[in-house]
Design a protein around this motif. Structure first.
Motif, short mmCIF file in Angstrom:
data_model
loop_
_atom_site.label_atom_id
_atom_site.label_comp_id
_atom_site.label_asym_id
_atom_site.label_seq_id
_atom_site.Cartn_x
_atom_site.Cartn_y
_atom_site.Cartn_z
N UNK A 48 2.00 8.98 -0.51
CA UNK A 48 2.10 7.65 -1.14
C UNK A 48 3.51 7.07 -1.01
N UNK A 49 4.51 7.91 -1.17
CA UNK A 49 5.89 7.44 -0.99
C UNK A 49 6.09 6.97 0.45
N UNK A 50 5.58 7.75 1.40
CA UNK A 50 5.70 7.36 2.81
C UNK A 50 4.93 6.08 3.11
N UNK A 51 3.77 5.91 2.48
CA UNK A 51 2.99 4.68 2.66
C UNK A 51 3.80 3.48 2.18
N UNK A 52 4.36 3.57 0.98
CA UNK A 52 5.17 2.46 0.46
C UNK A 52 6.35 2.17 1.37
N UNK A 53 7.00 3.23 1.82
CA UNK A 53 8.16 3.06 2.71
C UNK A 53 7.75 2.33 3.98
N UNK A 54 6.67 2.77 4.59
CA UNK A 54 6.22 2.15 5.84
C UNK A 54 5.78 0.71 5.63
N UNK A 55 5.06 0.45 4.55
CA UNK A 55 4.62 -0.91 4.27
C UNK A 55 5.80 -1.84 4.03
N UNK A 56 6.78 -1.38 3.27
CA UNK A 56 7.96 -2.20 2.99
C UNK A 56 8.81 -2.40 4.24
N UNK A 57 8.83 -1.38 5.09
CA UNK A 57 9.58 -1.46 6.34
C UNK A 57 8.97 -2.51 7.26
N UNK A 58 7.64 -2.59 7.27
CA UNK A 58 6.94 -3.64 8.00
C UNK A 58 6.94 -3.52 9.51
N UNK A 59 7.32 -2.38 10.06
CA UNK A 59 7.38 -2.23 11.50
C UNK A 59 6.08 -1.71 12.12
N UNK A 60 5.18 -1.15 11.29
CA UNK A 60 3.95 -0.58 11.81
C UNK A 60 2.74 -1.24 11.16
N UNK A 84 1.22 -5.92 -3.61
CA UNK A 84 1.01 -7.36 -3.80
C UNK A 84 1.10 -7.76 -5.27
N UNK A 85 0.94 -6.80 -6.17
CA UNK A 85 1.01 -7.09 -7.60
C UNK A 85 2.45 -7.14 -8.13
N UNK A 86 3.41 -6.91 -7.25
CA UNK A 86 4.81 -6.86 -7.68
C UNK A 86 5.62 -7.95 -7.01
N UNK A 87 6.65 -8.38 -7.71
CA UNK A 87 7.46 -9.48 -7.20
C UNK A 87 8.44 -8.99 -6.13
N UNK A 88 9.05 -9.94 -5.45
CA UNK A 88 9.97 -9.62 -4.35
C UNK A 88 11.16 -8.79 -4.82
N UNK A 89 11.63 -9.06 -6.03
CA UNK A 89 12.77 -8.30 -6.57
C UNK A 89 12.41 -6.81 -6.71
N UNK A 90 11.22 -6.54 -7.21
CA UNK A 90 10.77 -5.15 -7.36
C UNK A 90 10.60 -4.50 -6.00
N UNK A 91 10.03 -5.22 -5.06
CA UNK A 91 9.85 -4.68 -3.71
C UNK A 91 11.20 -4.38 -3.06
N UNK A 92 12.17 -5.27 -3.25
CA UNK A 92 13.51 -5.05 -2.69
C UNK A 92 14.16 -3.83 -3.34
N UNK A 93 14.00 -3.69 -4.66
CA UNK A 93 14.54 -2.54 -5.36
C UNK A 93 13.94 -1.26 -4.81
N UNK A 94 12.61 -1.24 -4.65
CA UNK A 94 11.93 -0.04 -4.14
C UNK A 94 12.35 0.26 -2.71
N UNK A 95 12.42 -0.75 -1.87
CA UNK A 95 12.84 -0.54 -0.48
C UNK A 95 14.24 0.05 -0.43
N UNK A 96 15.13 -0.45 -1.26
CA UNK A 96 16.50 0.05 -1.32
C UNK A 96 16.54 1.50 -1.82
N UNK A 97 15.77 1.78 -2.86
CA UNK A 97 15.70 3.15 -3.39
C UNK A 97 15.21 4.12 -2.33
N UNK A 98 14.14 3.76 -1.65
CA UNK A 98 13.59 4.64 -0.62
C UNK A 98 14.56 4.80 0.55
#
Length: 105
Positions: A48-60, A84-98
């Protein structure tokens, strides 16, 4: 005969979060997660962590992520729908954390 209604002591998600937070503050988070999760559940969590990372990365594409991680496309879609249920700020935070936690090298 007792009039006490029998119910679980822990019934709210926030209680689980608080337990994990306390374990982490005592540097026992790894121990707590190993107690709570089976080896298979830990593997799923890693996926699940890898899924989120890949989705946020957007390359695949979702299909490519599915092939990479050996999980079904439906699993990737569920992760995408959750994001999709989370705002851009949360997505950016998660992408940065990962990104910070990625192995360097």
């Amino acid at each position: 005969m007792s009039n006490i209604q029998e119910t679980p002591e822990f019934s709210e998600w926030q209680q689980v979060v608080d337990i994990l937070r306390q374990a982490a503050s005592e540097e026992k988070d790894d121990t707590m997660l190993r107690l709570l999760l089976t080896p298979d559940e830990r593997t799923v969590l890693l996926s699940r962590v890898n899924i989120l990372h890949e989705l946020l990365n957007g390359e695949r594409s979702q299909r490519k992520i599915s092939e990479l991680l050996g999980v079904g496309v439906a699993t990737i879609t569920r992760g995408s729908n959750e994001l999709k249920h989370h705002d851009d700020e949360t997505k950016a935070w998660l992408a940065n954390l990962l990104e910070q936690q990625r192995p360097k090298g």
